[in-house]
Scaffold this active site. Sequence first.
Site, mmCIF file in Angstrom:
data_model
loop_
_atom_site.group_PDB
_atom_site.id
_atom_site.type_symbol
_atom_site.label_atom_id
_atom_site.label_comp_id
_atom_site.label_asym_id
_atom_site.label_seq_id
_atom_site.Cartn_x
_atom_site.Cartn_y
_atom_site.Cartn_z
ATOM 1 C CG ASP A 17 -0.207 0.175 2.515
ATOM 2 O OD1 ASP A 17 1.002 -0.138 2.540
ATOM 3 O OD2 ASP A 17 -0.815 0.612 3.499
ATOM 4 C CE LYS A 18 2.024 4.089 3.917
ATOM 5 N NZ LYS A 18 1.483 5.453 4.035
ATOM 6 C CB THR A 19 3.624 0.943 -4.721
ATOM 7 O OG1 THR A 19 2.308 1.467 -4.967
ATOM 8 C CG2 THR A 19 3.500 -0.493 -4.274
#
Length: 496
Positions: A480-482
């Site tokens: 979720d932090k790409t």
Amino acid sequence: MADNKRPSRRRRESGSRKSSSCASLLQEDDDVDPSPDQTGYEASIIKYAIFYPVAVLPLCIPLLAAFWFPAQWIKLTCWCCSLRSARYVIVKDLDGKLRVEAVQYFELPMALDKSETSSLLGDVTGGPPMKCPYIVHRNLRYLYNEEDEKYILLRGFDRGYTCAGIHEMSAGLSTDMHNERLQQYGTNSIDVPMKSIPVLFVEEVLHPFYLMQVMSITLWLYEIYYIYAVIIFVMSTVSVMTSLIQTRRNMQQLHDMVKQNCTITVIRDGRELHDVPGESLVPGDVMVIPPTGMSMPCDAVLLTGTAIVNEASLTGESVPVTKTPIPENDEQYITERHKRHTLFGGTQIIQTKSLGSALAVVARTGFFTSKGGMVRSILFPRPLNFRFYMDAIKFVLVLAVVAMTGCVYTLIILNLKHYELNGTIVRALDVFVIVVPPALPAALTVGTVYALQRLKKQQIYCISPQRVNLCGKIKLVCFDKTGTLTEDNLDMASVI
């Protein structure tokens, strides 16, 4: 000033002075269990005299069981007692695992200077030094509480203080108070334990699979299968040593990654500035943050000035955030609620702006910090109930049943044919050890080592090689932090 801090506990009688002083150091925490299930045990000479000779006689099998199940061994060799007089404490984790922790002590002086942080210890008056018992569980200190009659998590200033009360700590600590806090909280360090190669080798060899290998090699040497026994021995030794060296290197990488040596300017003894090593910081110390920034060695609350902080190491956000001084009001300080005013350990302060010096009061140190919590999650991962792991256990149990059945059948048949006793035992053991392929542990280890080397090329380090086999069963990974890890801007995908 006392109204802005946690109320100090009054003693109902003189005999409870020690317990109140120690108990007032205790605080609650939401991230870990502040008061896990505990049972105290004290050493028993009688039980030692009975169990240790018995444990050595039958091929040291009971001693091996003690190595695999230390909590059960403590129960057999020690008497159950109250936690106050216990020498060992068996703690039950949140995941249900039992751990044995040895009781330690630190001395707490009874005569303390009255300062802004004296309420931490309660209304302490003159008297001889007292010994406060504590245990270290998962790298966190738990202090004995006489009122609750159990060990409770010891924490810093992240709970139980108002924002105005934290502002009143801006004068810093005295040297005596700092030394006392250092005894209570320990050093501000995140030390990853480094086991030597011999220790790792012994722990690996005592695994049931490799004990089975030792028994098999001994049996083959007895039967004059020298070449086969030597080949299996060399394969197992090389694979084990290769795995241990790789694990040791990964542990060294983690140790070097989290270790931090720095010099911090603090306010001590009435507004005097002192340069001290970062490891000597304790809760209540007031830090002077330079305008050019620094790497935070602890969690601290910003008192004056503003700071621009890069928190990518904790949150993954590539955009720096601005920290402002904590307001001077009667609201209770809670780390989660006052993140805008909290400087977290492991983050990088880019710069500060202040009319004078930017000041911050230390709230948490060592493994209690946000960075320390991340390291603890690596050192003590939660058990994973993968189906692959459960199926592997079932497979081993099935092999054990087949081996025992074949062993018993061989004993019965050869005994009915009046076969000699030595030959009967050897043939039965042959059936038992041949069920598990002799080269299986070595083959599994070689495969794991090869996987670790491939991961290392991708700068992925693993200190628990057993997890590699489980990771091989993963089919889908979600992140979720790409975008925030790689870019500083957002791209519009569509309009709905």
